[in-house]
Design an enzyme around this catalytic site. Structure first.
Site, PDB file in Angstrom:
ATOM      1  N   GLY A 145       0.787  -1.228   0.000  1.00 32.51           N
ATOM      2  CA  GLY A 145       0.000   0.000   0.000  1.00 32.51           C
ATOM      3  C   GLY A 145       0.813   1.269   0.000  1.00 32.51           C
ATOM      4  O   GLY A 145       1.761   1.439  -0.774  1.00 32.51           O
ATOM      5  N   CYS A 146       0.455   2.174   0.888  1.00 37.07           N
ATOM      6  CA  CYS A 146       1.062   3.504   0.927  1.00 37.07           C
ATOM      7  C   CYS A 146       2.550   3.474   1.241  1.00 37.07           C
ATOM      8  O   CYS A 146       3.264   4.438   0.955  1.00 37.07           O
ATOM      9  CB  CYS A 146       0.330   4.378   1.948  1.00 37.07           C
ATOM     10  N   ALA A 147       3.044   2.415   1.852  1.00 39.28           N
ATOM     11  CA  ALA A 147       4.475   2.301   2.143  1.00 39.28           C
ATOM     12  C   ALA A 147       5.280   1.942   0.903  1.00 39.28           C
ATOM     13  O   ALA A 147       6.517   1.958   0.932  1.00 39.28           O
ATOM     14  CB  ALA A 147       4.713   1.251   3.228  1.00 39.28           C
TER      15      ALA A 147
END
Length: 348
Positions: A140-142
């Site tokens: 995801g956002c990482a």
């Protein structure tokens, strides 16, 4: 291990631009019927820090019920286009061709495509048949920071090879009209679509060198962020306790990650952060003892593009490098796991 350099960085966004007041108007028409307490959620749109965003389809497409198959079809088409646009621009800046790429790392969590995107792009990009493919899913956002750290490891392990990193997400494919929750409405207020790509290699001088990387996953935090795989598509998991969690937990984790490189927070000239949302940006500033407003590039990217998940932190890095990177910066992003990833950069 040899130093790995960032040779180039490029971004791409889909053609359909939505302003936040338009999104709020459409959300009021749709969610106002489906979610009786929607009027209490209106401030989320107004305080999100998002002015405009770019999405895969025209606004009216999202106001109708869509099947998983329809969403997947859009992902295959639009995510591939964004992959190629970002990759082509990154290769051009590095004065390379697709045929010179040795390893392709593709980061994406907002759609499922098998074969994965880099395979679908092989002919269009001119990649060699023996180029290594490394698709990465689920972070995801990482993903912008985690993907870069992985690309660095691969480049360092084979000095001289050219590694292409592409992060591409269609977060808008998770906008839905079925079983609407508060988390779905929050996601509608901040999420969007986009892609970013960069070339990495040893030996060649770029705009920055990678001097370290680290990752930290907190135990018993699976319910903070992620997807629920449901009949109609991906349902967002987004805990309201995320900003307080960041204020409390991110600094000790960052201190630990930097200590593994012989560094302290005070020795970092600039943190380049994934702008998950306005409250997340403010929580990071508080945790690191930065003045409110310090993370200005993060606010700008959030305002202009929304939260695109994994590529977003690379949009921030692109703004930072165009203004001139300081001697030492730390690229950092957080995502499902719950995980924080960092990449330490030295300006060239």
């Amino acid at each position: 291990m040899p130093l790995v350099h960032l040779l180039s960085l490029a971004t791409a966004t889909p053609p359909h631009n939505l302003y936040q007041d338009e999104v709020l108007e459409a959300a009021n028409e749709v969610y106002g019927v489906l979610f009786p307490q929607f009027e209490h959620m209106v401030p989320v749109f107004k305080n999100a820090g998002v002015h405009a965003r770019q999405v895969a389809k025209p606004a009216e497409w999202y106001t109708q019920t869509r099947t998983w198959a329809e969403r997947s079809s859009v992902y295959d088409e639009v995510a591939l286009d964004l992959f190629c646009q970002a990759a082509e621009r990154s290769l051009a800046e590095a004065h390379l061709t697709g045929g010179e790429v040795d390893i392709i790392v593709t980061v994406s969590t907002t759609g499922i495509s098998t074969p994965s995107l880099e395979a679908r792009a092989m002919d269009r990009m001119g990649f060699r048949p023996n180029a290594a493919r490394v698709p990465v899913f689920g972070i995801g956002c990482a993903g912008g920071a985690t993907g870069m750290a992985l690309a660095v490891r691969l480049a360092a392990a084979q000095p001289g090879c050219k590694v292409l990193l592409v992060c591409v997400e269609l977060c808008s494919m998770a906008f839905r009209l079925e079983a609407v929750t508060k988390a779905d409405i929050v996601s509608a207020a901040i999420f969007s679509d986009g892609a970013a790509a960069c070339m990495l290699s040893t030996g060649s001088q770029g705009f920055a060198a990678v001097t370290g990387y680290a990752e930290h996953t907190w135990p018993n935090t699976l319910d903070i962020m992620g997807w629920r795989v449901e009949t109609s598509g991906l349902g967002v998991v987004l805990a309201p306790a995320l900003p307080p969690f960041i204020r409390k937990k991110i600094r000790p984790a960052m201190e630990e990650m930097l200590a593994s490189q012989g560094l302290a927070i005070e020795e970092v000239d600039r943190f380049i952060c994934h702008p998950g949302g306005m409250r997340v940006i403010e929580a990071i500033e508080t945790a690191f003892g930065l003045g409110q407003g310090t993370l200005d590039y993060e606010r700008e990217v959030l305002a202009d593009h929304g939260n695109m998940s994994s590529p977003t932190v690379l949009f921030v890095l692109d703004r930072a490098r165009r203004q001139g990177l300081p001697n030492r910066s730390v690229l950092t992003a957080m995502g499902p796991g719950f995980t924080a990833s960092t990449v330490t950069l030295a300006a060239a």
